[in-house]
Design a protein around this motif. Sequence first.
Motif, PDB file in Angstrom:
ATOM      1  N   GLN A  98       0.757  -1.232  -0.059  1.00  0.00           N
ATOM      2  CA  GLN A  98      -0.018   0.056   0.005  1.00  0.00           C
ATOM      3  C   GLN A  98       1.054   1.247  -0.036  1.00  0.00           C
ATOM      4  OE1 GLN A  98      -2.554  -0.245   3.187  1.00  0.00           O
ATOM      5  NE2 GLN A  98      -3.825  -1.833   2.461  1.00  0.00           N
ATOM      6  N   PRO A  99       0.642   2.246  -0.939  1.00  0.00           N
ATOM      7  CA  PRO A  99       1.560   3.302  -1.153  1.00  0.00           C
ATOM      8  C   PRO A  99       1.511   4.078   0.467  1.00  0.00           C
ATOM      9  CG  PRO A  99      -0.381   3.720  -2.251  1.00  0.00           C
ATOM     10  CD  PRO A  99      -0.325   2.207  -1.745  1.00  0.00           C
ATOM     11  N   ASN A 100       2.651   4.758   0.790  1.00  0.00           N
ATOM     12  CA  ASN A 100       2.468   5.627   1.611  1.00  0.00           C
ATOM     13  C   ASN A 100       1.843   7.124   1.308  1.00  0.00           C
ATOM     14  OD1 ASN A 100       3.324   7.270   3.895  1.00  0.00           O
ATOM     15  ND2 ASN A 100       5.430   7.058   3.703  1.00  0.00           N
ATOM     16  N   LEU A 101       0.987   7.249   2.092  1.00  0.00           N
ATOM     17  CA  LEU A 101       0.084   8.351   1.904  1.00  0.00           C
ATOM     18  C   LEU A 101       0.184   9.584   2.768  1.00  0.00           C
ATOM     19  CD1 LEU A 101      -3.346   6.626   0.960  1.00  0.00           C
ATOM     20  CD2 LEU A 101      -1.787   7.212  -0.251  1.00  0.00           C
ATOM     21  N   THR A 102       1.086   9.610   3.508  1.00  0.00           N
ATOM     22  CA  THR A 102       1.561  10.512   4.515  1.00  0.00           C
ATOM     23  C   THR A 102       1.926  11.895   3.539  1.00  0.00           C
ATOM     24  OG1 THR A 102       2.609   9.152   6.040  1.00  0.00           O
ATOM     25  CG2 THR A 102       3.325  11.401   6.185  1.00  0.00           C
ATOM     26  N   GLY A 103       1.268  13.091   3.961  1.00  0.00           N
ATOM     27  CA  GLY A 103       1.432  14.491   3.391  1.00  0.00           C
ATOM     28  C   GLY A 103       0.582  14.583   2.116  1.00  0.00           C
ATOM     29  N   THR A 104      -0.385  13.646   1.977  1.00  0.00           N
ATOM     30  CA  THR A 104      -1.528  13.786   0.649  1.00  0.00           C
ATOM     31  C   THR A 104      -2.598  13.861   1.247  1.00  0.00           C
ATOM     32  OG1 THR A 104      -1.921  11.393   0.647  1.00  0.00           O
ATOM     33  CG2 THR A 104       0.186  12.051  -0.683  1.00  0.00           C
ATOM     34  N   ALA A 105      -3.558  14.235   0.342  1.00  0.00           N
ATOM     35  CA  ALA A 105      -5.305  14.406   1.020  1.00  0.00           C
ATOM     36  C   ALA A 105      -5.638  13.148   1.338  1.00  0.00           C
ATOM     37  CB  ALA A 105      -5.519  15.080  -0.275  1.00  0.00           C
ATOM     38  N   ARG A 106      -5.271  11.977   0.916  1.00  0.00           N
ATOM     39  CA  ARG A 106      -5.716  10.825   1.215  1.00  0.00           C
ATOM     40  C   ARG A 106      -5.059  10.258   2.880  1.00  0.00           C
ATOM     41  NH1 ARG A 106      -5.307   7.510  -4.239  1.00  0.00           N
ATOM     42  NH2 ARG A 106      -4.709   5.976  -2.323  1.00  0.00           N
ATOM     43  N   ALA A 107      -4.257  10.981   3.134  1.00  0.00           N
ATOM     44  CA  ALA A 107      -3.584  10.497   4.392  1.00  0.00           C
ATOM     45  C   ALA A 107      -4.604  10.181   5.768  1.00  0.00           C
ATOM     46  CB  ALA A 107      -2.787  11.313   4.814  1.00  0.00           C
ATOM     47  N   TYR A 108      -4.216   9.240   6.603  1.00  0.00           N
ATOM     48  CA  TYR A 108      -5.014   8.892   7.646  1.00  0.00           C
ATOM     49  C   TYR A 108      -5.029  10.171   8.540  1.00  0.00           C
ATOM     50  CZ  TYR A 108      -6.923   6.923  11.798  1.00  0.00           C
ATOM     51  OH  TYR A 108      -7.490   6.613  13.196  1.00  0.00           O
ATOM     52  N   MET A 115      -6.567  18.364  11.110  1.00  0.00           N
ATOM     53  CA  MET A 115      -6.469  18.176   9.821  1.00  0.00           C
ATOM     54  C   MET A 115      -7.452  17.425   9.374  1.00  0.00           C
ATOM     55  SD  MET A 115      -3.933  19.950   8.781  1.00  0.00           S
ATOM     56  CE  MET A 115      -3.389  19.461   7.063  1.00  0.00           C
ATOM     57  N   GLY A 116      -8.499  16.991  10.263  1.00  0.00           N
ATOM     58  CA  GLY A 116      -9.586  16.164   9.746  1.00  0.00           C
ATOM     59  C   GLY A 116     -10.887  16.715   9.110  1.00  0.00           C
ATOM     60  N   SER A 117     -11.850  16.280   8.681  1.00  0.00           N
ATOM     61  CA  SER A 117     -12.772  16.782   7.948  1.00  0.00           C
ATOM     62  C   SER A 117     -13.979  17.090   8.926  1.00  0.00           C
ATOM     63  CB  SER A 117     -13.475  15.644   7.044  1.00  0.00           C
ATOM     64  OG  SER A 117     -13.772  14.453   7.804  1.00  0.00           O
ATOM     65  N   THR A 118     -14.033  16.704  10.123  1.00  0.00           N
ATOM     66  CA  THR A 118     -14.860  17.061  11.226  1.00  0.00           C
ATOM     67  C   THR A 118     -14.171  17.952  12.248  1.00  0.00           C
ATOM     68  OG1 THR A 118     -14.353  15.359  12.690  1.00  0.00           O
ATOM     69  CG2 THR A 118     -16.123  15.089  11.113  1.00  0.00           C
ATOM     70  N   TRP A 119     -14.921  18.672  13.044  1.00  0.00           N
ATOM     71  CA  TRP A 119     -14.424  19.749  14.191  1.00  0.00           C
ATOM     72  C   TRP A 119     -14.057  18.651  15.124  1.00  0.00           C
ATOM     73  CZ3 TRP A 119     -13.322  24.549  13.425  1.00  0.00           C
ATOM     74  CH2 TRP A 119     -13.932  25.208  12.378  1.00  0.00           C
ATOM     75  N   PRO A 120     -12.769  19.226  15.868  1.00  0.00           N
ATOM     76  CA  PRO A 120     -12.582  18.415  17.127  1.00  0.00           C
ATOM     77  C   PRO A 120     -13.504  18.481  18.066  1.00  0.00           C
ATOM     78  CG  PRO A 120     -10.685  20.019  16.293  1.00  0.00           C
ATOM     79  CD  PRO A 120     -12.040  20.270  15.511  1.00  0.00           C
ATOM     80  N   LYS A 121     -13.461  17.304  18.981  1.00  0.00           N
ATOM     81  CA  LYS A 121     -14.538  17.322  19.966  1.00  0.00           C
ATOM     82  C   LYS A 121     -13.974  18.015  21.060  1.00  0.00           C
ATOM     83  CE  LYS A 121     -16.197  12.872  18.406  1.00  0.00           C
ATOM     84  NZ  LYS A 121     -16.234  11.347  18.788  1.00  0.00           N
ATOM     85  N   VAL A 122     -14.908  18.875  21.809  1.00  0.00           N
ATOM     86  CA  VAL A 122     -14.461  19.546  23.289  1.00  0.00           C
ATOM     87  C   VAL A 122     -14.023  18.358  24.337  1.00  0.00           C
ATOM     88  CG1 VAL A 122     -15.104  21.134  25.008  1.00  0.00           C
ATOM     89  CG2 VAL A 122     -15.962  21.327  22.438  1.00  0.00           C
TER      90      VAL A 122
END
Length: 133
Positions: A98-108, A115-122
């Motif tokens: 599996q390719p290394n996706l670090t630094g890309t838009a598809r990174a975990y 950096m996630g798509s949802t707001w951080p939880k309080v």
Amino acid sequence: MIEFLKQFFTWWNSRTLGLWLYTWRKGEFVGEDEFGNRYYRAPSALPQSIAERRWVVYNGYAEASMIPPGWHGWMHHRQANPPTKNDYQPREWEKPHQPNLTGTARAYRPPGSIMGSTWPKVAKPDYEAWRPE
């Protein structure tokens, strides 16, 4: 013309002009893996250190994790013969690459990451401070 400039200035995009010349002059083709990477060897200039120099010319973007396990062992002088001569078979527990996706838009990005798509939880406190009444 663009390909020549890429070879001259970008080391991460396949091979540079210097590597092409070195491979042409001294390189002996050893084999190719399933990703299209090509492996070479040449006698070492310093025989008291290692017997031969081994290198890979990547097919496309130069990413070290694109070397399969069999070739990795040969590249790091763990095996004398390349996988093409040994009839290398991966173990049943080895997963496909599996390719290394670090630094890309598809990174975990875990939940709550900035950096996630949802707001951080309080964060909820682990304790309640005592308040005098």
